[in-house]
Design a protein around this motif. Structure first.
Motif, mmCIF file in Angstrom:
data_model
loop_
_atom_site.group_PDB
_atom_site.id
_atom_site.type_symbol
_atom_site.label_atom_id
_atom_site.label_comp_id
_atom_site.label_asym_id
_atom_site.label_seq_id
_atom_site.Cartn_x
_atom_site.Cartn_y
_atom_site.Cartn_z
ATOM 1 N N LEU A 46 -10.803 -1.026 1.417
ATOM 2 C CA LEU A 46 -9.431 -0.774 0.913
ATOM 3 C C LEU A 46 -9.240 -2.427 0.619
ATOM 4 O O LEU A 46 -8.872 -2.699 -0.794
ATOM 5 C CB LEU A 46 -8.792 0.061 0.757
ATOM 6 C CG LEU A 46 -8.014 0.571 -0.287
ATOM 7 C CD1 LEU A 46 -8.379 1.125 -1.844
ATOM 8 C CD2 LEU A 46 -6.473 1.000 0.709
ATOM 9 N N VAL A 74 0.510 -1.615 -0.050
ATOM 10 C CA VAL A 74 0.006 0.055 -0.010
ATOM 11 C C VAL A 74 0.851 1.171 0.169
ATOM 12 O O VAL A 74 2.228 1.161 1.019
ATOM 13 C CB VAL A 74 -0.364 0.457 1.337
ATOM 14 C CG1 VAL A 74 -1.739 1.597 1.059
ATOM 15 C CG2 VAL A 74 -2.136 -1.354 1.197
ATOM 16 N N ILE A 119 2.951 -1.175 3.977
ATOM 17 C CA ILE A 119 2.729 0.011 3.673
ATOM 18 C C ILE A 119 4.203 0.919 3.539
ATOM 19 O O ILE A 119 5.081 0.432 4.370
ATOM 20 C CB ILE A 119 1.929 0.823 5.158
ATOM 21 C CG1 ILE A 119 0.719 0.025 5.041
ATOM 22 C CG2 ILE A 119 1.029 2.847 4.561
ATOM 23 C CD1 ILE A 119 -0.080 0.730 6.181
ATOM 24 N N TYR A 147 -1.270 -4.483 8.163
ATOM 25 C CA TYR A 147 -0.649 -4.453 7.656
ATOM 26 C C TYR A 147 0.855 -5.551 8.161
ATOM 27 O O TYR A 147 0.794 -5.314 9.709
ATOM 28 C CB TYR A 147 -0.119 -3.147 7.372
ATOM 29 C CG TYR A 147 0.250 -2.339 8.875
ATOM 30 C CD1 TYR A 147 1.398 -2.129 9.977
ATOM 31 C CD2 TYR A 147 -0.843 -1.739 9.474
ATOM 32 C CE1 TYR A 147 1.417 -1.970 10.412
ATOM 33 C CE2 TYR A 147 -0.964 -1.167 10.817
ATOM 34 C CZ TYR A 147 0.134 -1.008 11.228
ATOM 35 O OH TYR A 147 0.041 -0.326 12.478
ATOM 36 N N ALA A 176 -6.070 9.809 1.436
ATOM 37 C CA ALA A 176 -5.466 8.907 2.896
ATOM 38 C C ALA A 176 -6.659 9.039 4.283
ATOM 39 O O ALA A 176 -6.660 8.374 4.794
ATOM 40 C CB ALA A 176 -3.989 9.175 3.468
ATOM 41 N N THR A 227 -9.751 7.053 4.617
ATOM 42 C CA THR A 227 -9.231 6.088 4.247
ATOM 43 C C THR A 227 -10.385 4.924 5.069
ATOM 44 O O THR A 227 -9.690 5.173 5.768
ATOM 45 C CB THR A 227 -8.520 5.694 3.188
ATOM 46 O OG1 THR A 227 -7.969 6.375 2.112
ATOM 47 C CG2 THR A 227 -8.300 4.461 2.625
ATOM 48 N N TRP A 260 -2.403 4.649 11.582
ATOM 49 C CA TRP A 260 -1.820 3.345 11.460
ATOM 50 C C TRP A 260 -1.698 2.031 13.022
ATOM 51 O O TRP A 260 -1.723 1.351 13.417
ATOM 52 C CB TRP A 260 -0.642 2.920 11.035
ATOM 53 C CG TRP A 260 -1.001 3.168 9.226
ATOM 54 C CD1 TRP A 260 -2.814 3.063 8.889
ATOM 55 C CD2 TRP A 260 -0.868 4.378 8.193
ATOM 56 N NE1 TRP A 260 -2.751 3.413 7.451
ATOM 57 C CE2 TRP A 260 -1.939 3.549 7.337
ATOM 58 C CE3 TRP A 260 0.712 4.511 7.748
ATOM 59 C CZ2 TRP A 260 -1.425 5.068 6.213
ATOM 60 C CZ3 TRP A 260 1.068 5.394 6.708
ATOM 61 C CH2 TRP A 260 -0.323 5.291 5.520
ATOM 62 N N SER A 300 -4.753 1.182 15.016
ATOM 63 C CA SER A 300 -5.515 0.010 14.313
ATOM 64 C C SER A 300 -5.828 -1.245 15.522
ATOM 65 O O SER A 300 -5.094 -2.011 16.139
ATOM 66 C CB SER A 300 -4.603 -0.885 13.043
ATOM 67 O OG SER A 300 -4.004 -0.274 12.014
ATOM 68 N N TRP A 306 -9.123 1.791 5.446
ATOM 69 C CA TRP A 306 -7.709 1.272 4.760
ATOM 70 C C TRP A 306 -8.485 -0.664 5.100
ATOM 71 O O TRP A 306 -7.907 -1.808 4.395
ATOM 72 C CB TRP A 306 -6.694 0.475 6.040
ATOM 73 C CG TRP A 306 -6.524 2.418 6.123
ATOM 74 C CD1 TRP A 306 -6.440 3.554 6.837
ATOM 75 C CD2 TRP A 306 -5.332 2.669 4.500
ATOM 76 N NE1 TRP A 306 -6.363 4.485 6.578
ATOM 77 C CE2 TRP A 306 -5.556 4.185 5.190
ATOM 78 C CE3 TRP A 306 -5.528 2.187 3.780
ATOM 79 C CZ2 TRP A 306 -4.537 5.124 4.444
ATOM 80 C CZ3 TRP A 306 -4.826 3.270 2.410
ATOM 81 C CH2 TRP A 306 -3.975 4.874 3.392
ATOM 82 N N THR A 307 -9.460 -1.192 6.044
ATOM 83 C CA THR A 307 -9.729 -2.702 6.119
ATOM 84 C C THR A 307 -10.822 -3.006 4.518
ATOM 85 O O THR A 307 -10.878 -3.498 3.927
ATOM 86 C CB THR A 307 -10.950 -2.486 6.945
ATOM 87 O OG1 THR A 307 -10.106 -2.390 8.265
ATOM 88 C CG2 THR A 307 -11.417 -4.125 6.927
#
Length: 303
Positions: free
Chosen positions: A128, A68, A141, A167, A120, A123, A157, A160, A125-126
């Motif tokens: 995505l 990513v 990432i 990631y 971003a 976004t 991040w 998370s 992320w999950t």
């Protein structure tokens, strides 16, 4: 400078011509698409593909893996990641001007690049990864982050949930001052909230430093690439949000003793500190990451 930290300097300028991947040189791409860097978006491009490939290699083996990338711009680091073997790169770009250049890279690499137009910071992320990721492996990432949002992205991040995260490694470019805050040790001026959360949940190191002239246009400060590897189970378990509250209170008045600075958190800090076995006369900068986590753990348990 640590033993594994390297200083990157731009390579000598060579005559124009296609890069090793057959695509035009980045300067030509920028000129053809009118991609002058926007200060409002914090854009500083790295045009030396040798340098971007060094950064890409910090992600570890990319063969068959997913990456990513945030803020790919004209695609210099993107191309390096693909050249280093990434099976798929998911690039999130806010600047619509860059999309045609990135689509040209996607075409040249037979669809291994997925370009997502968006912010971003907004976004999911999950979602995505559910749409574009690969089921076989967690992504890395890798990003030359826009400096204005770099810290916000990192904290997001690091916070998370669930943990371990979605990631497997972070390879991120920051202003050198921010990078030093991430890896700072207790007792140093740079040690603060960012160091605590980063080092509680990851093993962080500065792997590469870059002088301003490595970028176009050159920023006013040096930069550094930080590699962060998630710790599957942090040594002291606590709620990440509670840890954030504790560090915010403690470092919000870092010159004061904890018995005073933590009053914004609890009415009787001495009781909290006693149960965490921490001297109330200490100051925030003297506490280890584990001690901050222990304070959060006690607070979570209720006083």
């Amino acid at each position: 400078m640590s033993a594994d930290e390297q200083v990157a300097r731009p390579a000598a300028v060579l005559p124009g011509g296609p890069a090793v991947d057959g695509l035009p040189p980045l300067r030509e791409v920028i000129r053809a698409h009118g991609l002058a860097a926007k200060k409002s978006l914090g854009q500083n491009f790295i045009l030396d593909l040798n340098l971007t490939r060094r950064i890409a290699r910090l992600a570890g083996s990319l063969g068959g893996g997913c990456v990513v990338e945030v803020g790919p711009g004209p695609g210099g680091l993107t191309r390096a990641l693909l050249m280093e073997g990434a099976a798929r790169v998911i690039a999130v770009e806010r600047d619509d001007r860059c999309l045609p250049a990135l689509e040209a890279v996607a075409s040249a690499y037979d669809g291994r690049l997925v370009v997502v137009s968006g912010d971003a910071l907004a976004t999911d992320w999950t979602d995505l990864m559910a749409r574009f990721g690969t089921a076989s492996d967690k992504p890395v990432i890798v990003a030359n982050l826009p400096y204005g949002i770099a810290t916000m992205l990192l904290v997001g991040w690091l916070e998370s949930e669930p943990w371990p995260p979605w990631y497997r490694r972070l390879v991120l470019m920051f202003q050198k001052e921010v990078a030093e805050r991430i890896v700072a040790e207790p007792g140093s001026k740079a040690y603060g909230r960012l160091a605590v959360i980063a080092q509680w949940r990851t093993q962080a190191r500065i792997a590469l430093t870059l002088k301003p002239d490595a970028f176009t246009p050159p920023p006013k400060v040096a930069s550094a690439v930080v590699v962060l590897d998630p710790i599957e189970r942090p040594e002291t378990d606590c709620n990440v949000r509670t840890l954030g509250r504790v560090t915010a209170a403690a470092f919000g008045q870092r010159r004061k003793m904890l018995r005073q600075s933590l009053k914004s958190l609890v009415p009787m800090p001495e009781l909290l500190l006693a149960r965490a076995d921490i001297d109330p006369q200490r100051r925030a900068e003297s506490l280890s990451v584990a001690e901050f986590a222990r304070l959060a753990q006690v607070l979570d348990g209720g006083l």
